[in-house]
Motif scaffolding. Structure first.
Motif, mmCIF file in Angstrom:
data_model
loop_
_atom_site.group_PDB
_atom_site.id
_atom_site.type_symbol
_atom_site.label_atom_id
_atom_site.label_comp_id
_atom_site.label_asym_id
_atom_site.label_seq_id
_atom_site.Cartn_x
_atom_site.Cartn_y
_atom_site.Cartn_z
ATOM 1 N N VAL A 146 0.919 -1.555 0.168
ATOM 2 C CA VAL A 146 -0.007 -0.631 -0.261
ATOM 3 C C VAL A 146 1.135 0.957 0.549
ATOM 4 N N GLN A 147 0.552 2.404 -0.545
ATOM 5 C CA GLN A 147 1.376 3.731 -1.149
ATOM 6 C C GLN A 147 0.959 4.248 0.949
ATOM 7 N N LEU A 148 2.711 4.740 1.077
ATOM 8 C CA LEU A 148 1.977 5.510 2.432
ATOM 9 C C LEU A 148 1.336 6.400 2.838
ATOM 10 N N ALA A 149 0.966 7.169 1.798
ATOM 11 C CA ALA A 149 0.671 8.610 1.634
ATOM 12 C C ALA A 149 -1.604 7.247 1.553
ATOM 13 N N PHE A 156 -3.008 8.998 14.409
ATOM 14 C CA PHE A 156 -2.497 7.703 14.794
ATOM 15 C C PHE A 156 -3.906 6.892 14.059
ATOM 16 N N THR A 157 -4.059 6.699 13.153
ATOM 17 C CA THR A 157 -4.974 5.654 12.561
ATOM 18 C C THR A 157 -4.973 5.690 11.488
ATOM 19 N N THR A 158 -4.279 3.984 11.031
ATOM 20 C CA THR A 158 -3.843 3.731 9.945
ATOM 21 C C THR A 158 -4.242 2.553 9.537
ATOM 22 N N ASP A 159 -4.224 2.377 8.303
ATOM 23 C CA ASP A 159 -5.203 1.312 7.694
ATOM 24 C C ASP A 159 -4.020 -0.016 7.934
ATOM 25 N N ARG A 160 -3.455 -0.154 8.710
ATOM 26 C CA ARG A 160 -3.226 -1.467 9.313
ATOM 27 C C ARG A 160 -4.582 -2.457 9.958
ATOM 28 N N ASP A 161 -5.004 -3.526 9.875
ATOM 29 C CA ASP A 161 -5.342 -3.867 10.884
ATOM 30 C C ASP A 161 -4.607 -4.615 11.886
#
Lengths: 285, 165
Positions: A146-149, A156-161
């Protein structure tokens, strides 16, 4: 004191992923500089901590066959700062890592932890978004990129499950004629505003321009105004600097923070974009 | 949900100031808490408790870390050095410690162990640092008393083998 938790130290990636998939309320960590601090002040609470420092797949700095720079998620800021390979392939990142927090945080904190914690003031995140960095993530189900952008969604919120681990950060090779400038203003350890600018000059004109503003809003923000620079040559480019800087300051989502009002942050954005562009174009002269 | 009243401990084994230590700790205890409370080594101080001030600095495998935000269990199998470890068994002060005295580089003394630990890591990496290099390396240590100049003088003096400038 940190609230109680059970501690796990997997010896392999497979073991680590199994643990994350099977445990409720578990957080992975390597350096823990952000996570443990958050737990200390009651900002986060976990029943289980999974120590990633024995997972070999997360370590190392190298160059892929495609020429991309690969940085293992568990690489410390200090290791990046000291890396000869990074000094050769992406010196701007090495120079920036030298300014992250303080030497103790740099000795222990990791690039993976930094990106996954998604602190709005993260210098590496701002720089790496400007460099089109891509992330490799793994879970029991397999791997994805996934692109970092697109990975950093909000403060404090990312796309990481929860059951996913960041394996590595990959950065495409810099094409000839690329100049990078990073400007930040920090009154204490975290910047109030930061700007990463990447320009590529080809046959005398700007072929590519990226401007990313960090710390001003909830996440690093790429400015569409950078597009105004494409195709410009020499003096025209230098004359466009003020205009583009102003456009960026209006574009960003500036969040009031402590002593820094939104207006002040917008003002800083314009100043830092101007300096970053000037530095990039000076190199081009 | 885990039972938070149970307080289970785990076994920790690490090298401390050159000696192997084995003890039971709770996973949540920081290295600073274990050093100060379980091991009665109070040379390492806690001030900001947020990794900013440097008073809790210790060495782990030669690297300066903030003991206030470092889990004791993460020291497993590693070598930890505290300020107490710099003094020889017979009581002789390390050159850095003596230099801090000679240069009057402390007043209240609260930041001093942290500065000396950080400076010892600096001198191990760069035995002959410039003044600018000393300043940059110690940038993450805060002192409220001295104004820093005598501290920098002390580090440079120690680097010169104790000779004043």
């Amino acid at each position: 004191m940190i609230p109680p938790f059970e501690h796990h130290r997997p010896g392999s990636l497979a073991e680590a992923l199994d643990l994350l998939a099977g445990l409720d309320g578990a957080a992975p960590y390597a350096g823990g500089t952000e996570l443990l601090q958050a737990m200390k002040i009651g900002f986060a609470r976990f029943d289980h901590l999974v120590d990633l420092k024995q997972v070999a797949e997360l370590r190392g700095i190298g160059q892929g066959e495609d020429g991309w720079l690969e940085i293992g998620a568990a690489t410390t800021h200090r290791q990046i700062e000291d890396s000869a390979l990074i000094h050769r392939l992406l010196p701007a990142l090495g120079a920036l890592e030298r300014q992250v927090a303080n030497i103790r945080v740099r000795n222990v904190g990791t690039i993976g932890g930094n990106l996954c914690f998604a602190e709005p003031h993260s210098d590496p995140a701002t720089m790496l978004v400007a460099c089109d960095a891509r992330l490799e993530l793994a879970s029991a189900a397999g791997r994805r990129h996934v692109q970092l952008a697109d990975f950093i969604l909000d403060a404090f919120t990312t796309d990481r499950d929860d059951a996913e681990l960041l394996i590595a950060v990959r950065v495409p090779p810099l094409r000839p004629g690329t100049r990078i400038s990073y400007q930040r203003l920090a009154l204490t350890e975290r910047p109030v505003a930061s700007v990463a600018c990447r320009l590529r000059v080809e046959a005398g004109s700007i072929a590519e321009a990226a401007i990313v503003v960090g710390s001003v809003g909830m996440r690093p923000a790429a400015c569409a105004a950078a597009g105004q620079l494409t195709g410009l040559v020499g003096a025209d480019a230098r004359q466009a600097i003020s205009q583009v800087a102003g456009a960026c300051s209006e574009e960003v989502d500036a969040v009031h923070e402590g002593d820094a009002s939104s207006d002040y942050k917008r003002h800083l954005t314009a100043v830092l974009v101007r300096r970053a562009l000037a530095e990039c174009l000076e190199e081009a002269a | 949900m885990i039972d938070r009243t149970a307080r289970p401990t785990v076994e920790l084994s690490f090298e401390l100031n050159g000696r192997l230590r084995q003890l039971s700790v709770e996973p949540r205890e920081t290295l600073a808490e274990v050093l100060r409370t379980r091991l009665a080594l109070t040379g390492t101080k806690v001030s900001c408790d947020a990794q900013v001030c440097g008073t809790c600095s210790v060495l782990v495998d030669g690297l300066v870390v903030s003991a206030c935000t470092y889990l004791a269990v993460d020291a497993e199998g590693r070598a930890v050095t505290t300020i107490e470890g710099l003094t020889a068994d017979g009581g002789e002060l390390a050159p850095l410690q003596q230099a801090f005295i000679d240069a009057a580089a402390f007043q209240c003394g609260y930041c001093t162990p942290g500065f000396i630990i950080a400076a010892s890591a600096l001198l191990a990496e760069h035995p002959a640092p410039s003044r600018d290099e000393v300043v940059e390396y110690l940038e993450g240590n805060i002192c409220r008393c001295t104004g820093y100049e005598p501290i920098i003088d002390a580090v440079l003096q120690a680097a010169r083998g104790g000779e004043p400038a």
